[in-house]
Design a protein around this motif. Structure first.
Motif, PDB file in Angstrom:
ATOM      1  N   TYR A   1       0.859  -1.185   0.000  1.00 14.84           N
ATOM      2  CA  TYR A   1       0.000   0.000   0.000  1.00 14.84           C
ATOM      3  C   TYR A   1       0.895   1.234   0.000  1.00 14.84           C
ATOM      4  N   SER A   2       0.338   2.377  -0.407  1.00 17.84           N
ATOM      5  CA  SER A   2       1.124   3.605  -0.441  1.00 17.84           C
ATOM      6  C   SER A   2       0.211   4.826  -0.421  1.00 17.84           C
ATOM      7  N   PHE A   3       0.515   5.768   0.470  1.00 18.10           N
ATOM      8  CA  PHE A   3      -0.127   7.078   0.506  1.00 18.10           C
ATOM      9  C   PHE A   3       0.957   8.079   0.123  1.00 18.10           C
ATOM     10  N   THR A   4       0.753   8.816  -0.943  1.00 20.82           N
ATOM     11  CA  THR A   4       1.772   9.741  -1.449  1.00 20.82           C
ATOM     12  C   THR A   4       1.251  11.168  -1.440  1.00 20.82           C
ATOM     13  N   ALA A   5       2.143  12.107  -1.744  1.00 16.94           N
ATOM     14  CA  ALA A   5       1.834  13.543  -1.820  1.00 16.94           C
ATOM     15  C   ALA A   5       1.187  14.032  -0.525  1.00 16.94           C
ATOM     16  N   LEU A   6       1.757  13.616   0.607  1.00 13.33           N
ATOM     17  CA  LEU A   6       1.228  14.003   1.912  1.00 13.33           C
ATOM     18  C   LEU A   6       1.913  15.258   2.427  1.00 13.33           C
ATOM     19  N   LEU A   7       1.169  16.107   3.091  1.00 15.83           N
ATOM     20  CA  LEU A   7       1.732  17.286   3.729  1.00 15.83           C
ATOM     21  C   LEU A   7       2.407  16.881   5.033  1.00 15.83           C
ATOM     22  N   PRO A   8       3.401  17.637   5.473  1.00 16.80           N
ATOM     23  CA  PRO A   8       4.030  17.332   6.755  1.00 16.80           C
ATOM     24  C   PRO A   8       3.000  17.426   7.884  1.00 16.80           C
ATOM     25  N   GLY A   9       3.217  16.646   8.935  1.00 19.17           N
ATOM     26  CA  GLY A   9       2.334  16.702  10.087  1.00 19.17           C
ATOM     27  C   GLY A   9       2.021  15.332  10.651  1.00 19.17           C
ATOM     28  N   PRO A  10       1.109  15.305  11.634  1.00 17.68           N
ATOM     29  CA  PRO A  10       0.772  14.041  12.290  1.00 17.68           C
ATOM     30  C   PRO A  10      -0.258  13.233  11.494  1.00 17.68           C
ATOM     31  N   TYR A  11      -0.095  11.916  11.529  1.00 18.42           N
ATOM     32  CA  TYR A  11      -1.014  10.998  10.863  1.00 18.42           C
ATOM     33  C   TYR A  11      -1.232   9.785  11.750  1.00 18.42           C
ATOM     34  N   LEU A  12      -2.445   9.261  11.711  1.00 15.17           N
ATOM     35  CA  LEU A  12      -2.747   7.980  12.328  1.00 15.17           C
ATOM     36  C   LEU A  12      -3.013   7.028  11.174  1.00 15.17           C
ATOM     37  N   VAL A  13      -2.253   5.936  11.139  1.00 20.61           N
ATOM     38  CA  VAL A  13      -2.405   4.932  10.086  1.00 20.61           C
ATOM     39  C   VAL A  13      -2.893   3.660  10.757  1.00 20.61           C
ATOM     40  N   ARG A  14      -3.984   3.089  10.216  1.00 17.85           N
ATOM     41  CA  ARG A  14      -4.531   1.887  10.830  1.00 17.85           C
ATOM     42  C   ARG A  14      -5.014   0.927   9.755  1.00 17.85           C
ATOM     43  N   GLU A  15      -5.147  -0.316  10.149  1.00 21.11           N
ATOM     44  CA  GLU A  15      -5.716  -1.319   9.262  1.00 21.11           C
ATOM     45  C   GLU A  15      -7.146  -1.597   9.702  1.00 21.11           C
ATOM     46  N   VAL A  16      -7.955  -2.074   8.797  1.00 20.01           N
ATOM     47  CA  VAL A  16      -9.278  -2.576   9.141  1.00 20.01           C
ATOM     48  C   VAL A  16      -9.085  -4.072   9.372  1.00 20.01           C
ATOM     49  N   ILE A  17      -9.183  -4.479  10.626  1.00 23.41           N
ATOM     50  CA  ILE A  17      -8.891  -5.857  11.001  1.00 23.41           C
ATOM     51  C   ILE A  17     -10.052  -6.755  10.576  1.00 23.41           C
ATOM     52  N   GLN A  18      -9.709  -7.845   9.922  1.00 20.58           N
ATOM     53  CA  GLN A  18     -10.717  -8.785   9.448  1.00 20.58           C
ATOM     54  C   GLN A  18     -10.985  -9.840  10.513  1.00 20.58           C
ATOM     55  N   GLU A  19     -12.195 -10.385  10.484  1.00 15.39           N
ATOM     56  CA  GLU A  19     -12.623 -11.361  11.482  1.00 15.39           C
ATOM     57  C   GLU A  19     -11.695 -12.576  11.501  1.00 15.39           C
ATOM     58  N   GLY A  20     -11.337 -12.992  12.707  1.00 16.07           N
ATOM     59  CA  GLY A  20     -10.491 -14.169  12.884  1.00 16.07           C
ATOM     60  C   GLY A  20      -9.002 -13.858  12.873  1.00 16.07           C
ATOM     61  N   TRP A  21      -8.624 -12.615  12.597  1.00 16.30           N
ATOM     62  CA  TRP A  21      -7.213 -12.224  12.531  1.00 16.30           C
ATOM     63  C   TRP A  21      -6.860 -11.365  13.745  1.00 16.30           C
ATOM     64  N   ARG A  22      -5.590 -11.422  14.146  1.00 20.36           N
ATOM     65  CA  ARG A  22      -5.085 -10.596  15.246  1.00 20.36           C
ATOM     66  C   ARG A  22      -3.869  -9.810  14.758  1.00 20.36           C
TER      67      ARG A  22
END
Length: 168
Positions: free
Chosen positions: A58-79
Motif C-alpha cells: 500500500y502507499s499514501f503519497t503527496a502528503l503534507l508534513p504533520g501528524p497521521y494515524l495509520v490503521r488497518e481494518v482488522i478482518q474477522e479471525g485475525w489478530r
C-alpha cells in the motif's frame, strides 16, 4: 507589501500487509503479503483509505508534513501483531518517506485433552495399575467465562476440539 509562499516537499507513507504465520511481529521470508486489506489514513486534513494490492503493498503519497494515524481494518479471525493494536501514529517531515508494515496472525483453533484416573497412591502420576474413571464431567472455561463440558469415556479420557486461542 511582501507576500511569502512555501511549498512543502511531499511526504509518503507506504508499507506491506503480511501474514505473520508465527505471530512474532516480524516478517520472515516465508510470510506472504496479504492483498485486499483496507489501510486507513487519518490526518488533520481528513481521512483516506486504500486497499492493499495482490502482494500486500500500500502507499499514501503527496502528503503534507504533520501528524497521521495509520490503521488497518482488522478482518474477522485475525489478530494484529505489528504494529500492536493494528495502528500507528507518525509525524511526517517534508519529503520524508516512512515504511510502516502491518502484520496479522490468524490463530487456528486448538484443543485440550487428558485423562481422569484413580490416583491410588496420590503421587499425581498415572501408573499402569491406576484405572481411568468413566462418566466424570470435565469443564473447560475461557478467561471471559465461556465454557463447555464433556464426560470422560470408559477409559477416563476426555477432549475439547476447535477451541479459539486464549487462556483456559
Amino acid at each position: 507589501v511582501n507576500f511569502g509562499n512555501w511549498q512543502p516537499i511531499p511526504a509518503e507513507i507506504h508499507g506491506l500487509k503480511f501474514h505473520d504465520l508465527d505471530g512474532d511481529g516480524q516478517q520472515d521470508l516465508d510470510e506472504p503479503g496479504l492483498g485486499g486489506w483496507t489501510i486507513v489514513l487519518h490526518s488533520l486534513y481528513g481521512m483516506d483509505k486504500i486497499e492493499t494490492d495482490e502482494r500486500g503493498n500500500y502507499s499514501f503519497t503527496a502528503l503534507l508534513p504533520g501528524p497521521y494515524l495509520v490503521r488497518e481494518v482488522i478482518q474477522e479471525g485475525w489478530r494484529p501483531t505489528t504494529p500492536p493494536g493494528g495502528y500507528e501514529v507518525v509525524e511526517l517531515a517534508p519529503g520524508e518517506a516512512i515504511r510502516l508494515p502491518f502484520g496479522n496472525w490468524k490463530p487456528e483453533p486448538g484443543g485440550i485433552s487428558g485423562a481422569k484416573w484413580h490416583d491410588k497412591n496420590g503421587d499425581g502420576i498415572r501408573q499402569k495399575s491406576e484405572p481411568g474413571l468413566a462418566g466424570w464431567t470435565i469443564v473447560v472455561a475461557s478467561e471471559n467465562g465461556a465454557g463447555q463440558d464433556t464426560e470422560t469415556d470408559e477409559n477416563g479420557y476426555y477432549g475439547f476440539k476447535d477451541l479459539p486461542p486464549g487462556k483456559y
